[in-house]
Design a protein around this motif. Structure first.
Motif, PDB file in Angstrom:
ATOM      1  N   LYS A 161       0.829  -1.209   0.000  1.00  0.00           N
ATOM      2  CA  LYS A 161       0.000   0.000   0.000  1.00  0.00           C
ATOM      3  C   LYS A 161       0.868   1.266   0.000  1.00  0.00           C
ATOM      4  O   LYS A 161       0.497   2.272  -0.627  1.00  0.00           O
ATOM      5  CB  LYS A 161      -0.924   0.003   1.211  1.00  0.00           C
ATOM      6  N   ARG A 162       2.007   1.218   0.684  1.00  0.00           N
ATOM      7  CA  ARG A 162       2.898   2.379   0.669  1.00  0.00           C
ATOM      8  C   ARG A 162       3.426   2.634  -0.740  1.00  0.00           C
ATOM      9  O   ARG A 162       3.544   3.794  -1.168  1.00  0.00           O
ATOM     10  CB  ARG A 162       4.043   2.170   1.656  1.00  0.00           C
ATOM     11  N   LEU A 163       3.736   1.571  -1.459  1.00  0.00           N
ATOM     12  CA  LEU A 163       4.155   1.734  -2.850  1.00  0.00           C
ATOM     13  C   LEU A 163       3.019   2.300  -3.704  1.00  0.00           C
ATOM     14  O   LEU A 163       3.243   3.146  -4.564  1.00  0.00           O
ATOM     15  CB  LEU A 163       4.617   0.391  -3.410  1.00  0.00           C
ATOM     16  N   LEU A 164       1.804   1.823  -3.441  1.00  0.00           N
ATOM     17  CA  LEU A 164       0.652   2.304  -4.211  1.00  0.00           C
ATOM     18  C   LEU A 164       0.401   3.786  -3.965  1.00  0.00           C
ATOM     19  O   LEU A 164       0.031   4.523  -4.882  1.00  0.00           O
ATOM     20  CB  LEU A 164      -0.587   1.496  -3.847  1.00  0.00           C
ATOM     21  N   SER A 165       0.572   4.221  -2.723  1.00  0.00           N
ATOM     22  CA  SER A 165       0.289   5.628  -2.405  1.00  0.00           C
ATOM     23  C   SER A 165       1.195   6.565  -3.191  1.00  0.00           C
ATOM     24  O   SER A 165       0.788   7.660  -3.592  1.00  0.00           O
ATOM     25  CB  SER A 165       0.449   5.866  -0.901  1.00  0.00           C
ATOM     26  N   LYS A 166       2.426   6.117  -3.455  1.00  0.00           N
ATOM     27  CA  LYS A 166       3.327   6.944  -4.260  1.00  0.00           C
ATOM     28  C   LYS A 166       2.886   6.954  -5.722  1.00  0.00           C
ATOM     29  O   LYS A 166       2.914   7.992  -6.379  1.00  0.00           O
ATOM     30  CB  LYS A 166       4.751   6.416  -4.147  1.00  0.00           C
ATOM     31  N   ARG A 168      -0.110   6.521  -6.893  1.00  0.00           N
ATOM     32  CA  ARG A 168      -1.433   7.100  -7.124  1.00  0.00           C
ATOM     33  C   ARG A 168      -1.390   8.617  -7.323  1.00  0.00           C
ATOM     34  O   ARG A 168      -2.373   9.213  -7.773  1.00  0.00           O
ATOM     35  CB  ARG A 168      -2.373   6.761  -5.960  1.00  0.00           C
ATOM     36  N   HIS A 169      -0.260   9.261  -7.022  1.00  0.00           N
ATOM     37  CA  HIS A 169      -0.165  10.694  -7.283  1.00  0.00           C
ATOM     38  C   HIS A 169      -0.250  10.993  -8.772  1.00  0.00           C
ATOM     39  O   HIS A 169      -0.723  12.051  -9.185  1.00  0.00           O
ATOM     40  CB  HIS A 169       1.157  11.251  -6.708  1.00  0.00           C
ATOM     41  N   SER A 170       0.197  10.039  -9.586  1.00  0.00           N
ATOM     42  CA  SER A 170       0.152  10.251 -11.036  1.00  0.00           C
ATOM     43  C   SER A 170      -0.954   9.457 -11.712  1.00  0.00           C
ATOM     44  O   SER A 170      -1.223   9.662 -12.898  1.00  0.00           O
ATOM     45  CB  SER A 170       1.506   9.864 -11.657  1.00  0.00           C
ATOM     46  N   GLU A 171      -1.573   8.560 -10.978  1.00  0.00           N
ATOM     47  CA  GLU A 171      -2.646   7.723 -11.538  1.00  0.00           C
ATOM     48  C   GLU A 171      -3.926   7.976 -10.745  1.00  0.00           C
ATOM     49  O   GLU A 171      -4.319   7.188  -9.896  1.00  0.00           O
ATOM     50  CB  GLU A 171      -2.248   6.241 -11.483  1.00  0.00           C
TER      51      GLU A 171
END
Length: 572
Positions: A161-166, A168-171
């Motif tokens: 989830k920590r990887l996803l949060s980064k 999601r700023h562009s997606e």
């Protein structure tokens, strides 16, 4: 910089004197596997910036247990220096293995290891099994059968989830806490398969795998209306393409034997793509999500004897995820319960007609034991079975309000098993009756999904069937059912609630099933693994759960080829 081992080795199929070993490397490379006098070599293929190889090892000694090494560009990467674990070996069966016992270890639903999962779950049963196997306390199984939810794309760990949060700023159109892209899928496998005990187990015991819904998304293909709605989401095309492409790479490719791999049309295209096969798998992942076509097969299947160019009105899927293998006198057929479903109301089916014909053909043959791998149980607690059958009937109602009500219930309570597709349920019962009357010694359905474990025996109402037919459900390996569901599932086996549900189903004009069934063991709600053993014409199953200390203890042991029980623990 030289290539390194990222994931693996994963020992997948051992067929006669050949074996397949799967690896992921950090860069394009040549991978060599050496096992005594036997060896094999393959170059990696590249997709989405990742690099993989599946190596066919030739010339193994029948009846042997040979330690092996893995080399990447001539540098030895396995075993790892200073490893505390026993050597990984490739075990082969005797040349004539018909008299050898067959041991299948199975289970499903494994969230990542204890430190990675957001919840405090009981100890991982697969970790516990690996540790015991290392100790030499039990004989090594012939095959590890994993029946779905090997990774959770819709419930990732805090680390993912920590990887996803980064990302999601562009997606901005991607769901916040769910995996969508191929790169994100690779993180799920990296996290799960590099668990030290699991890595050793996968390197040492051959494995067969099949997806369930969480490899893609909860309730995947539960109904036609679910499918229409999810396809409207802007992130769905990438989610389904990435999910199926990554499943093909990490799980499905290893399910095939060496000849099937060579014949697989997707593998051929991937290897022909030279430097980068990303477009091949992106297009494949998109095309294979199309509903089963009554006109044309989109891609061939290595299991299809008529070849990849078959075109006829057979209701064939775009790609056949189901597969089969033989071990001694045991035949295992593993079925796709998700991707290739027929979802049209009034014609729902777990398998399209062409794939059902393939399965039915393989279910008839010269063997002693038929084992069917189905991620979803065929026999549920009887009360729940009748509720699912009732719901299916209402969902097909000509009255829009009734059908809409049933569809809401279907999704809310996950009413999506074989019982919710009565045509498929009855067809499977009929096939088992035929096969069970033709000389086989036992028929077993291995399943997971429902986060509890049990053994049930099917009893035919109107015809004698010589072979015992059992449902063997083992779930979860590392997960946990909600506490409020435990009494519901127990009640599903009780006569009173079952009678009420059966009355509802009959009121909706659902025909009585051709079988009734009795619970022989369970339900058990902890983390567990099970072992199915065939010796000659006898069969038995052992369910083992984890203790708080992370060991395994016996939960149930059932002789499957004993006489049918006369008691009435539960009835369908």
């Amino acid at each position: 910089m030289s290539a390194e081992l990222v994931i693996g080795p994963v020992l997948r199929r051992v067929v006669g004197t050949r074996a397949t070993v799967w690896v992921e490397t950090s860069a394009p490379a040549t991978v060599r596997v050496s096992a005594g006098e036997a060896a094999g070599e393959a170059t990696t293929f590249s997709v989405y910036g990742h690099h993989y190889a599946i190596v066919v090892v030739e010339g193994l000694t029948p009846g042997g247990a040979t330690p092996y090494e893995v080399f990447v560009d001539d540098a030895r990467v396995w075993p790892e220096p200073g490893s505390p674990y026993p050597p990984s070996v490739i075990r082969t069966r005797e040349g004539d293995d018909t008299d050898q016992p067959v041991r299948l270890v199975f289970g499903s639903c494994r969230e990542t290891t204890q430190h990675a999962t957001p919840r405090k779950l009981p100890p991982d049963a697969l970790d516990a099994y690996a540790r015991r196997l290392m100790s030499g306390a039990v004989p090594a199984p012939d095959l590890l059968v994993l029946l779905g939810d090997q990774v959770y794309a819709d419930i990732p760990s805090p680390a993912v989830k920590r990887l996803l949060s980064k990302a999601r700023h562009s997606e901005h159109d991607h769901p916040e806490d769910e995996v969508v892209t191929y790169e994100e899928y690779t993180q799920l496998y990296l996290e799960s398969w590099r668990d030290p005990e699991i890595r050793w187990l996968f390197a040492t015991v051959p494995s067969a795998m099949i997806f369930d819904d969480h490899e893609i998304i909860d309730d995947w293909n539960s109904s036609a209306s679910w499918r229409r709605e999810v396809r409207e989401q802007p992130w769905w095309p990438e989610r389904i393409s990435s999910g199926l492409a990554s499943y093909w790479v990490y799980q499905h490719l290893g399910n095939l034997d060496p000849d099937q791999i060579a014949a697989d049309p997707v593998y051929q295209k991937v290897m022909a793509a030279a430097d980068d096969a990303t477009d091949v798998l992106r297009e494949f992942g998109t095309a294979v999500d199309s509903p089963p076509s009554p006109v044309r097969r989109l891609a061939g299947s290595p299991n299809d004897e008529q070849g990849p160019e078959r075109h006829e009105a057979d209701g064939a899927p775009g790609y056949q995820w189901s597969y089969a293998l033989d071990l001694g006198r045991t035949r295992l057929v593993v079925l796709d319960n998700r991707c290739s479903r027929v979802l049209d109301p009034g014609h729902r089916a777990m398998l399209p007609p062409g794939e059902w014909a393939w399965f039915a053909g393989l279910a008839r043959g010269d063997f002693d034991h038929l084992v069917v791998g189905s991620s979803l149980p065929w026999l549920l607690p009887p009360g729940i079975h009748h509720m699912e059958a009732w719901n299916e009937r209402l969902a097909g109602s000509a009255r829009p309000r009734v059908a809409a009500f049933a569809e809401r219930q279907r999704r809310a309570f996950d009413l999506e098993h074989w019982a919710s597709m009565q045509g498929s349920f009855d067809a499977l019962a009929g096939l088992f009756a035929e096969v069970g009357s033709a000389g086989v010694a036992s028929i077993s359905v291995l399943s997971g999904d429902v986060h509890h474990s049990y053994v049930a025996r099917a009893l035919y109402r109107d015809r004698p069937v010589a072979a015992p037919v059992h449902q063997l459900t083992c779930s979860p390996v590392h997960n946990q059912i909600q506490s409020f569901m435990r009494p519901v599932l127990r009640l599903g086996w009780w006569r009173g609630p079952t009678a009420v549900a059966r009355t509802l189903a009959r009121a909706a004009r659902v025909a009585a099933p051709a079988v009734r069934w009795r619970k022989l063991a369970g339900p058990y709600f902890g983390n567990a693994v099970s072992t199915l053993v065939h010796e000659g014409r006898s069969a038995r199953v052992l369910i083992e759960g984890t203790t708080t200390g992370g060991d395994l203890r016996e939960v149930a042991a059932v002789e499957l080829t004993a006489r049918a029980p006369s008691g009435a623990a539960s009835s369908g």
